[in-house]
Design an enzyme around this catalytic site. Structure first.
Site, PDB file in Angstrom:
ATOM      1  N   TYR A   1      14.927  52.263  42.488  1.00 24.32           N
ATOM      2  CA  TYR A   1      15.915  51.988  43.354  1.00 24.32           C
ATOM      3  C   TYR A   1      16.504  51.121  42.796  1.00 24.32           C
ATOM      4  CZ  TYR A   1      16.810  57.178  44.464  1.00 24.32           C
ATOM      5  OH  TYR A   1      17.325  59.502  44.489  1.00 24.32           O
TER       6      TYR A   1
ATOM      7  N   ARG B   1      23.306  70.748  43.958  1.00 18.23           N
ATOM      8  CA  ARG B   1      23.757  70.217  44.943  1.00 18.23           C
ATOM      9  C   ARG B   1      25.747  70.747  45.706  1.00 18.23           C
ATOM     10  NH1 ARG B   1      24.091  64.095  42.547  1.00 18.23           N
ATOM     11  NH2 ARG B   1      21.835  63.888  42.739  1.00 18.23           N
TER      12      ARG B   1
ATOM     13  N   HIS C   1      17.003  64.188  42.062  1.00 23.48           N
ATOM     14  CA  HIS C   1      17.831  63.231  41.264  1.00 23.48           C
ATOM     15  C   HIS C   1      17.208  63.100  39.686  1.00 23.48           C
ATOM     16  CE1 HIS C   1      17.908  58.534  39.224  1.00 23.48           C
ATOM     17  NE2 HIS C   1      16.657  59.363  38.519  1.00 23.48           N
TER      18      HIS C   1
ATOM     19  N   THR D   1      27.546  63.604  42.458  1.00 24.63           N
ATOM     20  CA  THR D   1      26.777  62.978  44.046  1.00 24.63           C
ATOM     21  C   THR D   1      26.473  63.610  45.558  1.00 24.63           C
ATOM     22  OG1 THR D   1      26.788  60.606  42.650  1.00 24.63           O
ATOM     23  CG2 THR D   1      25.668  60.786  45.687  1.00 24.63           C
TER      24      THR D   1
ATOM     25  N   ASN E   1      20.831  64.575  49.146  1.00 27.64           N
ATOM     26  CA  ASN E   1      21.228  65.301  47.995  1.00 27.64           C
ATOM     27  C   ASN E   1      20.723  66.342  46.611  1.00 27.64           C
ATOM     28  OD1 ASN E   1      20.966  63.570  46.900  1.00 27.64           O
ATOM     29  ND2 ASN E   1      22.905  62.677  46.373  1.00 27.64           N
TER      30      ASN E   1
ATOM     31  N   ARG F   1      21.818  66.301  34.858  1.00 25.12           N
ATOM     32  CA  ARG F   1      22.852  66.097  35.661  1.00 25.12           C
ATOM     33  C   ARG F   1      24.644  66.734  36.188  1.00 25.12           C
ATOM     34  NH1 ARG F   1      23.269  60.436  38.000  1.00 25.12           N
ATOM     35  NH2 ARG F   1      24.778  60.251  37.548  1.00 25.12           N
TER      36      ARG F   1
ATOM     37  N   GLU G   1      12.155  55.214  33.862  1.00 24.54           N
ATOM     38  CA  GLU G   1      12.335  56.167  35.491  1.00 24.54           C
ATOM     39  C   GLU G   1      10.718  56.447  35.136  1.00 24.54           C
ATOM     40  OE1 GLU G   1      15.294  58.710  36.422  1.00 24.54           O
ATOM     41  OE2 GLU G   1      16.538  55.588  37.012  1.00 24.54           O
TER      42      GLU G   1
ATOM     43  N   PHE H   1      23.204  51.657  51.872  1.00 25.99           N
ATOM     44  CA  PHE H   1      22.495  52.927  52.135  1.00 25.99           C
ATOM     45  C   PHE H   1      21.532  53.025  51.989  1.00 25.99           C
ATOM     46  CE2 PHE H   1      24.995  53.474  47.861  1.00 25.99           C
ATOM     47  CZ  PHE H   1      23.870  53.521  47.055  1.00 25.99           C
TER      48      PHE H   1
ATOM     49  N   LYS I   1      14.246  65.778  45.350  1.00 24.24           N
ATOM     50  CA  LYS I   1      13.609  64.865  46.810  1.00 24.24           C
ATOM     51  C   LYS I   1      12.878  65.928  47.882  1.00 24.24           C
ATOM     52  CE  LYS I   1      17.640  62.370  44.981  1.00 24.24           C
ATOM     53  NZ  LYS I   1      18.864  61.790  46.086  1.00 24.24           N
TER      54      LYS I   1
HETATM   55  P1  IDP Z   1      22.855  59.907  41.752  1.00 22.84           P
HETATM   56  O1  IDP Z   1      21.852  60.232  42.216  1.00 22.84           O
HETATM   57  O2  IDP Z   1      23.902  61.383  41.939  1.00 22.84           O
HETATM   58  O3  IDP Z   1      22.772  59.301  40.174  1.00 22.84           O
HETATM   59  P2  IDP Z   1      23.618  57.318  42.663  1.00 22.84           P
HETATM   60  O4  IDP Z   1      24.802  56.696  43.121  1.00 22.84           O
HETATM   61  O5  IDP Z   1      22.595  56.990  41.792  1.00 22.84           O
HETATM   62  O6  IDP Z   1      23.759  58.799  42.649  1.00 22.84           O
HETATM   63  O7  IDP Z   1      23.014  56.579  43.951  1.00 22.84           O
HETATM   64  C1  IDP Z   1      21.325  57.512  44.930  1.00 22.84           C
HETATM   65  C2  IDP Z   1      20.914  58.182  45.606  1.00 22.84           C
HETATM   66  O8  IDP Z   1      21.700  57.171  46.634  1.00 22.84           O
HETATM   67  C3  IDP Z   1      21.964  59.949  45.930  1.00 22.84           C
HETATM   68  O9  IDP Z   1      22.107  60.170  45.165  1.00 22.84           O
HETATM   69  C4  IDP Z   1      22.328  59.741  47.999  1.00 22.84           C
HETATM   70  O10 IDP Z   1      21.132  60.046  47.349  1.00 22.84           O
HETATM   71  C5  IDP Z   1      22.175  58.590  47.948  1.00 22.84           C
HETATM   72  N1  IDP Z   1      23.644  57.286  48.017  1.00 22.84           N
HETATM   73  C6  IDP Z   1      24.687  56.934  46.725  1.00 22.84           C
HETATM   74  N2  IDP Z   1      25.770  56.442  47.607  1.00 22.84           N
HETATM   75  C7  IDP Z   1      25.725  56.188  49.136  1.00 22.84           C
HETATM   76  C8  IDP Z   1      26.722  56.503  49.993  1.00 22.84           C
HETATM   77  O11 IDP Z   1      27.630  55.486  49.389  1.00 22.84           O
HETATM   78  N3  IDP Z   1      25.979  56.575  50.799  1.00 22.84           N
HETATM   79  C9  IDP Z   1      25.291  56.962  51.347  1.00 22.84           C
HETATM   80  N4  IDP Z   1      23.948  57.376  50.329  1.00 22.84           N
HETATM   81  C10 IDP Z   1      24.494  57.691  48.709  1.00 22.84           C
HETATM   82 MG    MG Z   2      21.713  57.348  40.009  1.00 23.70          MG
END
Ligand code: IDP
Ligand code: MG
Length: 141
Positions: A51, A104, A121, A93, A118, A87, A132, A59, A11
């Protein structure tokens, strides 16, 4: 048999902080094959497709803004179990909760921002990986 593939993004925070090499080092040290790699600034179309599952969440606008504001690096990794394996390398996350030893957990932290930054992805299933990879590397389909 075709090896399993996953789509990884380094990212914009990973690029800005100069962590591309460190993250790719971890991927290579784990033994996965990098079969495609490219750096560019994501378009709104790519990000809304990537996304789509998060559209409507509080968010989401911050997420698209964060991901599109500066260059990112997209990669395709290959290897047995690579979807779950990456993962696992990435960690949880929320970087405060991510275990030490993970990308992370070791390299990211929380900031007072509307979206969690973070670094990486990784696709979460074979179906997501195929979808994707089609978004970021349509020439591989
Ligand atoms: P992942 O990247 O661990 O798969 P996802 O739930 O798919 O997590 O969320 C995509 C991205 O959105 C996350 O990596 C993070 O950057 C952001 N994100 C996810 N949940 C939140 C939240 O509750 N608050 C703010 N940002 C979030
Ligand atoms: Mg995800």
């Amino acid at each position: 048999m075709t090896p399993q593939r996953t789509l990884v993004l380094l990212k914009p925070d990973a690029v800005k902080r100069g962590l591309r090499g460190e993250i790719i080092r971890r991927i290579e040290a784990k033994g996965y094959t990098i079969s495609a790699l490219g750096q560019r600034t994501a378009t709104d179309e790519e990000l809304s497709a990537h996304y789509a599952e998060h559209e409507g969440k509080p968010f989401y606008p911050g997420l698209v803004e964060y991901m599109g504001a500066a260059p990112l690096v997209a990669l395709v990794l290959e290897g047995e179990g690579v979807i779950a394996g990456f993962r696992s390398l990435a960690g949880a996350t929320n970087p405060t909760e991510a275990a030490p030893g993970t990308i992370r957990g070791d390299l990211a932290r929380e900031w007072d921002l509307p979206v969690i930054q973070n670094l990486v992805h990784g696709s979460d299933s074979e179906e997501s990986a195929a979808r994707e990879i089609g978004i970021w590397f349509p020439e591989l389909d």
